[in-house]
Design a protein around this motif. Sequence first.
Motif, PDB file in Angstrom:
ATOM      1  N   UNK A 305      42.367  11.291 109.334  1.00 59.24           N
ATOM      2  CA  UNK A 305      42.934  11.353 108.018  1.00 59.24           C
ATOM      3  C   UNK A 305      42.438  10.549 107.162  1.00 59.24           C
ATOM      4  N   UNK A 306      41.998  11.051 105.844  1.00 60.28           N
ATOM      5  CA  UNK A 306      41.571  10.231 104.685  1.00 60.28           C
ATOM      6  C   UNK A 306      42.432   8.931 104.700  1.00 60.28           C
ATOM      7  N   UNK A 307      41.652   7.800 104.022  1.00 62.54           N
ATOM      8  CA  UNK A 307      42.326   6.392 103.842  1.00 62.54           C
ATOM      9  C   UNK A 307      43.692   6.456 103.002  1.00 62.54           C
ATOM     10  N   UNK A 308      43.736   7.224 102.040  1.00 60.42           N
ATOM     11  CA  UNK A 308      44.950   7.083 101.224  1.00 60.42           C
ATOM     12  C   UNK A 308      46.403   7.471 102.088  1.00 60.42           C
ATOM     13  N   UNK A 309      46.068   8.234 103.048  1.00 54.88           N
ATOM     14  CA  UNK A 309      47.221   8.520 104.079  1.00 54.88           C
ATOM     15  C   UNK A 309      47.522   7.530 105.056  1.00 54.88           C
ATOM     16  N   UNK A 310      46.969   6.214 105.095  1.00 53.28           N
ATOM     17  CA  UNK A 310      47.079   5.386 106.084  1.00 53.28           C
ATOM     18  C   UNK A 310      47.882   4.056 105.566  1.00 53.28           C
ATOM     19  N   UNK A 311      48.680   3.688 106.620  1.00 53.93           N
ATOM     20  CA  UNK A 311      49.471   2.188 105.951  1.00 53.93           C
ATOM     21  C   UNK A 311      49.160   1.171 106.980  1.00 53.93           C
ATOM     22  N   UNK A 312      49.371  -0.033 106.546  1.00 52.36           N
ATOM     23  CA  UNK A 312      48.897  -1.213 107.566  1.00 52.36           C
ATOM     24  C   UNK A 312      50.195  -1.727 108.349  1.00 52.36           C
ATOM     25  N   UNK A 313      51.277  -1.861 107.451  1.00 53.29           N
ATOM     26  CA  UNK A 313      52.516  -2.515 108.066  1.00 53.29           C
ATOM     27  C   UNK A 313      53.677  -1.554 107.718  1.00 53.29           C
ATOM     28  N   UNK A 314      55.055  -1.750 108.432  1.00 54.80           N
ATOM     29  CA  UNK A 314      56.062  -1.199 108.150  1.00 54.80           C
ATOM     30  C   UNK A 314      56.547  -1.334 106.689  1.00 54.80           C
ATOM     31  N   UNK A 315      56.059  -2.562 105.986  1.00 53.16           N
ATOM     32  CA  UNK A 315      56.613  -2.877 104.754  1.00 53.16           C
ATOM     33  C   UNK A 315      55.865  -1.938 103.927  1.00 53.16           C
ATOM     34  N   UNK A 316      54.570  -1.613 104.063  1.00 55.09           N
ATOM     35  CA  UNK A 316      53.957  -0.735 103.172  1.00 55.09           C
ATOM     36  C   UNK A 316      54.426   0.601 103.222  1.00 55.09           C
ATOM     37  N   UNK A 317      54.690   1.146 104.672  1.00 47.41           N
ATOM     38  CA  UNK A 317      55.417   2.571 104.746  1.00 47.41           C
ATOM     39  C   UNK A 317      56.788   2.610 103.980  1.00 47.41           C
ATOM     40  N   UNK A 318      57.530   1.592 104.079  1.00 48.20           N
ATOM     41  CA  UNK A 318      58.753   1.604 103.469  1.00 48.20           C
ATOM     42  C   UNK A 318      58.480   1.738 102.020  1.00 48.20           C
ATOM     43  N   UNK A 319      57.490   0.922 101.241  1.00 50.55           N
ATOM     44  CA  UNK A 319      57.319   1.085  99.616  1.00 50.55           C
ATOM     45  C   UNK A 319      56.945   2.555  99.422  1.00 50.55           C
ATOM     46  N   UNK A 320      56.018   3.025 100.368  1.00 53.68           N
ATOM     47  CA  UNK A 320      55.763   4.417  99.900  1.00 53.68           C
ATOM     48  C   UNK A 320      56.765   5.596 100.218  1.00 53.68           C
ATOM     49  N   UNK A 321      57.454   5.453 101.029  1.00 49.88           N
ATOM     50  CA  UNK A 321      58.711   6.150 101.292  1.00 49.88           C
ATOM     51  C   UNK A 321      59.806   6.001  99.996  1.00 49.88           C
ATOM     52  N   UNK A 322      59.923   4.804  99.678  1.00 47.67           N
ATOM     53  CA  UNK A 322      60.951   4.467  98.640  1.00 47.67           C
ATOM     54  C   UNK A 322      60.229   5.097  97.497  1.00 47.67           C
ATOM     55  N   UNK A 323      58.928   5.068  96.947  1.00 47.47           N
ATOM     56  CA  UNK A 323      58.448   5.624  95.950  1.00 47.47           C
ATOM     57  C   UNK A 323      58.544   7.104  95.889  1.00 47.47           C
ATOM     58  N   UNK A 324      58.574   7.808  97.014  1.00 43.89           N
ATOM     59  CA  UNK A 324      58.400   9.366  97.141  1.00 43.89           C
ATOM     60  C   UNK A 324      60.073   9.919  96.998  1.00 43.89           C
ATOM     61  N   UNK A 325      60.984   8.828  97.453  1.00 40.49           N
ATOM     62  CA  UNK A 325      62.397   9.407  97.281  1.00 40.49           C
ATOM     63  C   UNK A 325      62.739   9.144  95.996  1.00 40.49           C
ATOM     64  N   UNK A 326      62.190   8.214  95.110  1.00 37.88           N
ATOM     65  CA  UNK A 326      62.405   8.280  93.614  1.00 37.88           C
ATOM     66  C   UNK A 326      61.596   9.508  93.073  1.00 37.88           C
ATOM     67  N   UNK A 327      60.642   9.621  93.470  1.00 39.35           N
ATOM     68  CA  UNK A 327      59.885  10.802  92.746  1.00 39.35           C
ATOM     69  C   UNK A 327      58.867  11.648  93.696  1.00 39.35           C
ATOM     70  N   UNK A 328      60.146  12.587  94.074  1.00 42.18           N
ATOM     71  CA  UNK A 328      59.600  13.591  95.224  1.00 42.18           C
ATOM     72  C   UNK A 328      58.430  14.562  94.677  1.00 42.18           C
ATOM     73  N   UNK A 329      58.464  14.736  93.072  1.00 42.42           N
ATOM     74  CA  UNK A 329      57.326  15.539  92.871  1.00 42.42           C
ATOM     75  C   UNK A 329      55.980  14.992  93.168  1.00 42.42           C
TER      76      UNK A 329
END
Length: 364
Positions: A305-329
Amino acid sequence: MKHEDNLQMRKAGESRQFGSTWKMRVLLIEAFYGGSHKQLMDLLQEELQEDCVLCTLPAKKWHWRARTAALYFMQTVPINPNYRILFASSVLNLAELTALRPDLGKLKKVLYFHENQLVYPVQKFQERDFQYGYNQILSCLVADVVVFNSAFNMESFLTSIGKFMKLIPDHRPKDLEEIIRPKCQVLYFPVRFPDVSREHDKGPETFFEVLLKLKEKDLPFHVSVLGEAFSEIPDIFSEAKKALGSSVLHWGYLPRKDEYFQALCMADVVISTAKHEFFGVAMVEAVYCGCYPLCPKALVYPEIFPAEYLYSTPEQLFKRLQNFCKRPDIVRKHLYKGETAGFSWAALGSKFRSLLAAEPREDL
């Protein structure tokens, strides 16, 4: 297909001619006939026109399959002078089988690694754990071709051989990596993609901790937890299912592949929190179905997978999912920037056909 404890053999079509009057037969052996192991064997048997014989054992009691499958197949694989190729996954101790069945030892022997035991995570390093990796090294030594489903799988195996053999207290064999490496190649797992518009070692604790954190913040989301359950299911699964409550859309194994792909097509994001992965068939399938992947920046994932789809820590994963929950578009309008076509049978089929081709030998 219902698994039985007895040998399962199926024949596929008539053999093809390869510039001569001799008939080529491929012997497929799978000691752990389930999951991606089953997918590959079924695909090879269906797609290849050679006269194939498939011999299997059910996908349960993995440790016993690795220990004893060779003895079982010694007794149950039918003797046939037309065999030319032996293709097996690395669950099988190929060295034992070819010693027990010299007729099979004369064939072109192809060993396929879905995973390798030299870097497989174990909770306690006991003597029996050494045996599994040792068996795979022996199998490589007797194989003619050793195939890995990713460069990560191949390099992690080969570069670990030296350190692994140092566990032997004295009289250690030397230069095994140098002996095995010339036989090795990478051939990605061929995924059978659908016609659509869009285990403990997989780290479920991290996955559910992030989801529960989203739940605590009252962020809107739904989750499908899909997959086959084996004998030991971590407690976190039942605890998380209860805690997630109405956020759960699907839970558990979907027996029909079309239902599984339909669930993937309904999803926006697919997440991996794996601590151990050598290819990731399910992630590639999900991306093909339109999911935005989020994977650890480790293991095989940077290769796939390209780099933009990778995360390094659980905190990074949470932040990205949090953003997706607020902006599913964001994810619903996103066009995947990698490619999945290279993992299809259409792209890989000719390479597998070449792998399973052999000229007739005079001594057979």
